[in-house]
Design a protein around this motif. Structure first.
Motif, PDB file in Angstrom:
ATOM      1  N   VAL A   1       0.839  -1.207   0.000  1.00  0.00           N
ATOM      2  CA  VAL A   1       0.000   0.000   0.000  1.00  0.00           C
ATOM      3  C   VAL A   1       0.872   1.255   0.000  1.00  0.00           C
ATOM      4  O   VAL A   1       0.650   2.187  -0.775  1.00  0.00           O
ATOM      5  CB  VAL A   1      -0.965   0.012   1.207  1.00  0.00           C
ATOM      6  N   LEU A   2       1.877   1.274   0.872  1.00  0.00           N
ATOM      7  CA  LEU A   2       2.728   2.461   0.992  1.00  0.00           C
ATOM      8  C   LEU A   2       3.548   2.724  -0.267  1.00  0.00           C
ATOM      9  O   LEU A   2       3.865   3.871  -0.573  1.00  0.00           O
ATOM     10  CB  LEU A   2       3.657   2.328   2.203  1.00  0.00           C
ATOM     11  N   THR A   3       3.873   1.681  -1.012  1.00  0.00           N
ATOM     12  CA  THR A   3       4.662   1.868  -2.230  1.00  0.00           C
ATOM     13  C   THR A   3       3.780   2.098  -3.458  1.00  0.00           C
ATOM     14  O   THR A   3       4.302   2.381  -4.540  1.00  0.00           O
ATOM     15  CB  THR A   3       5.595   0.658  -2.468  1.00  0.00           C
ATOM     16  N   SER A   4       2.479   1.988  -3.298  1.00  0.00           N
ATOM     17  CA  SER A   4       1.551   2.197  -4.407  1.00  0.00           C
ATOM     18  C   SER A   4       1.183   3.660  -4.611  1.00  0.00           C
ATOM     19  O   SER A   4       0.602   4.016  -5.629  1.00  0.00           O
ATOM     20  CB  SER A   4       0.265   1.393  -4.183  1.00  0.00           C
ATOM     21  N   GLY A   5       1.503   4.486  -3.635  1.00  0.00           N
ATOM     22  CA  GLY A   5       1.167   5.904  -3.734  1.00  0.00           C
ATOM     23  C   GLY A   5       2.292   6.718  -4.357  1.00  0.00           C
ATOM     24  O   GLY A   5       3.220   6.184  -4.968  1.00  0.00           O
TER      25      GLY A   5
ATOM     26  N   GLY B   1       7.110  -9.761  -8.480  1.00  0.00           N
ATOM     27  CA  GLY B   1       6.861  -8.746  -9.497  1.00  0.00           C
ATOM     28  C   GLY B   1       5.899  -7.662  -9.048  1.00  0.00           C
ATOM     29  O   GLY B   1       5.293  -6.985  -9.883  1.00  0.00           O
ATOM     30  N   LEU B   2       5.779  -7.469  -7.739  1.00  0.00           N
ATOM     31  CA  LEU B   2       4.804  -6.507  -7.206  1.00  0.00           C
ATOM     32  C   LEU B   2       5.424  -5.154  -6.866  1.00  0.00           C
ATOM     33  O   LEU B   2       4.709  -4.149  -6.821  1.00  0.00           O
ATOM     34  CB  LEU B   2       4.117  -7.099  -5.974  1.00  0.00           C
ATOM     35  N   VAL B   3       6.736  -5.114  -6.604  1.00  0.00           N
ATOM     36  CA  VAL B   3       7.442  -3.856  -6.340  1.00  0.00           C
ATOM     37  C   VAL B   3       8.786  -3.890  -7.046  1.00  0.00           C
ATOM     38  O   VAL B   3       9.283  -4.960  -7.420  1.00  0.00           O
ATOM     39  CB  VAL B   3       7.670  -3.579  -4.831  1.00  0.00           C
ATOM     40  N   GLU B   4       9.364  -2.702  -7.191  1.00  0.00           N
ATOM     41  CA  GLU B   4      10.701  -2.559  -7.744  1.00  0.00           C
ATOM     42  C   GLU B   4      11.484  -1.603  -6.864  1.00  0.00           C
ATOM     43  O   GLU B   4      10.907  -0.678  -6.282  1.00  0.00           O
ATOM     44  CB  GLU B   4      10.671  -1.932  -9.144  1.00  0.00           C
ATOM     45  N   ARG B   5      12.780  -1.832  -6.777  1.00  0.00           N
ATOM     46  CA  ARG B   5      13.684  -0.864  -6.166  1.00  0.00           C
ATOM     47  C   ARG B   5      14.213   0.002  -7.307  1.00  0.00           C
ATOM     48  O   ARG B   5      14.684  -0.509  -8.313  1.00  0.00           O
ATOM     49  CB  ARG B   5      14.831  -1.567  -5.463  1.00  0.00           C
ATOM     50  N   LYS B   6      14.121   1.316  -7.122  1.00  0.00           N
ATOM     51  CA  LYS B   6      14.591   2.248  -8.150  1.00  0.00           C
ATOM     52  C   LYS B   6      15.499   3.275  -7.490  1.00  0.00           C
ATOM     53  O   LYS B   6      15.313   3.605  -6.311  1.00  0.00           O
ATOM     54  CB  LYS B   6      13.414   2.963  -8.812  1.00  0.00           C
TER      55      LYS B   6
ATOM     56  N   ALA C   1       5.665   0.331  -6.242  1.00  0.00           N
ATOM     57  CA  ALA C   1       4.818  -0.780  -6.695  1.00  0.00           C
ATOM     58  C   ALA C   1       4.760  -0.799  -8.212  1.00  0.00           C
ATOM     59  O   ALA C   1       4.726   0.244  -8.862  1.00  0.00           O
ATOM     60  CB  ALA C   1       3.416  -0.647  -6.121  1.00  0.00           C
ATOM     61  N   THR C   2       4.730  -1.992  -8.754  1.00  0.00           N
ATOM     62  CA  THR C   2       4.548  -2.171 -10.199  1.00  0.00           C
ATOM     63  C   THR C   2       3.049  -2.068 -10.515  1.00  0.00           C
ATOM     64  O   THR C   2       2.216  -1.981  -9.599  1.00  0.00           O
ATOM     65  CB  THR C   2       5.064  -3.546 -10.640  1.00  0.00           C
ATOM     66  N   ASP C   3       2.723  -2.116 -11.784  1.00  0.00           N
ATOM     67  CA  ASP C   3       1.307  -2.130 -12.159  1.00  0.00           C
ATOM     68  C   ASP C   3       0.601  -3.332 -11.529  1.00  0.00           C
ATOM     69  O   ASP C   3      -0.521  -3.211 -11.035  1.00  0.00           O
ATOM     70  CB  ASP C   3       1.150  -2.180 -13.680  1.00  0.00           C
ATOM     71  N   ALA C   4       1.283  -4.486 -11.527  1.00  0.00           N
ATOM     72  CA  ALA C   4       0.698  -5.687 -10.911  1.00  0.00           C
ATOM     73  C   ALA C   4       0.512  -5.482  -9.414  1.00  0.00           C
ATOM     74  O   ALA C   4      -0.493  -5.920  -8.836  1.00  0.00           O
ATOM     75  CB  ALA C   4       1.585  -6.907 -11.176  1.00  0.00           C
ATOM     76  N   GLY C   5       1.453  -4.814  -8.777  1.00  0.00           N
ATOM     77  CA  GLY C   5       1.337  -4.536  -7.344  1.00  0.00           C
ATOM     78  C   GLY C   5       0.180  -3.611  -7.043  1.00  0.00           C
ATOM     79  O   GLY C   5      -0.583  -3.837  -6.095  1.00  0.00           O
ATOM     80  N   ARG C   6       0.015  -2.568  -7.846  1.00  0.00           N
ATOM     81  CA  ARG C   6      -1.107  -1.642  -7.633  1.00  0.00           C
ATOM     82  C   ARG C   6      -2.441  -2.342  -7.870  1.00  0.00           C
ATOM     83  O   ARG C   6      -3.413  -2.102  -7.156  1.00  0.00           O
ATOM     84  CB  ARG C   6      -0.951  -0.408  -8.517  1.00  0.00           C
TER      85      ARG C   6
END
Length: 154
Positions: free
Chosen positions: A55-59, A90-95, A108-113
């Motif tokens: 949730v926190l990485t989807s915003g 495949g739900l989040v990425e480190r950038k 979050a990736t599109d799949a994560g969102r």
């Protein structure tokens, strides 16, 4: 079917002085809510902690792992494990953090969102069940009081 008070906690224990301790009540309520949340999130392959990270990485915040650890009050190594697991799915990425190239943010990736949207409904349904004995007004009051404790001075 909801459990009765006697099946949840025998009357002799409910009558103890511990049930006047606000910290104990918060811990017990948290344990009950976590169990219900984890059960509801299981169908999505999540638990409360991994759901929280997702949730926190989807915003728009783009938090670092350190920020996630501080906000969630977890040891940084726990957050590393959570992010690793979500990344392997495949739900989040480190950038790279645009403000500090030596640091990473978690996004979050599109799949994560997409999964957050589905899991949020399950989490809300579990929350509704846990708080079924509270009126809407009581829920709002409880949320306000808990925000005051969780985020003092804000």
């Amino acid at each position: 079917m909801p459990k009765t008070a006697d099946t949840v906690a025998p009357k002799g224990l409910r009558a103890s002085a511990l049930t006047d301790d606000v910290s104990f009540l918060l811990a017990r309520a948290n344990a009950i809510a976590l169990a219900a949340g984890n059960a509801a999130l299981a169908e999505h392959g999540l638990k409360a902690r991994s759901y929280s990270v997702l949730v926190l990485t989807s915003g728009e915040a783009r938090p670092s792992q350190r920020e996630l650890a501080e906000f969630l009050r977890l040891d940084p190594s726990q957050v590393v494990s959570l992010v690793d697991e979500l990344q392997s799915r495949g739900l989040v990425e480190r950038k790279p953090d645009p403000a500090d190239r030596r640091a990473n943010v978690v996004v979050a990736t599109d799949a994560g969102r997409a999964l957050v949207g589905q899991a949020r409904e399950s989490a809300r349904a579990a929350e509704e069940r846990v708080h079924a004995d509270l009126s809407e007004s009581d829920r709002a009051t409880l949320a306000t009081l808990l925000r005051t404790v969780a985020f003092p001075g804000e």
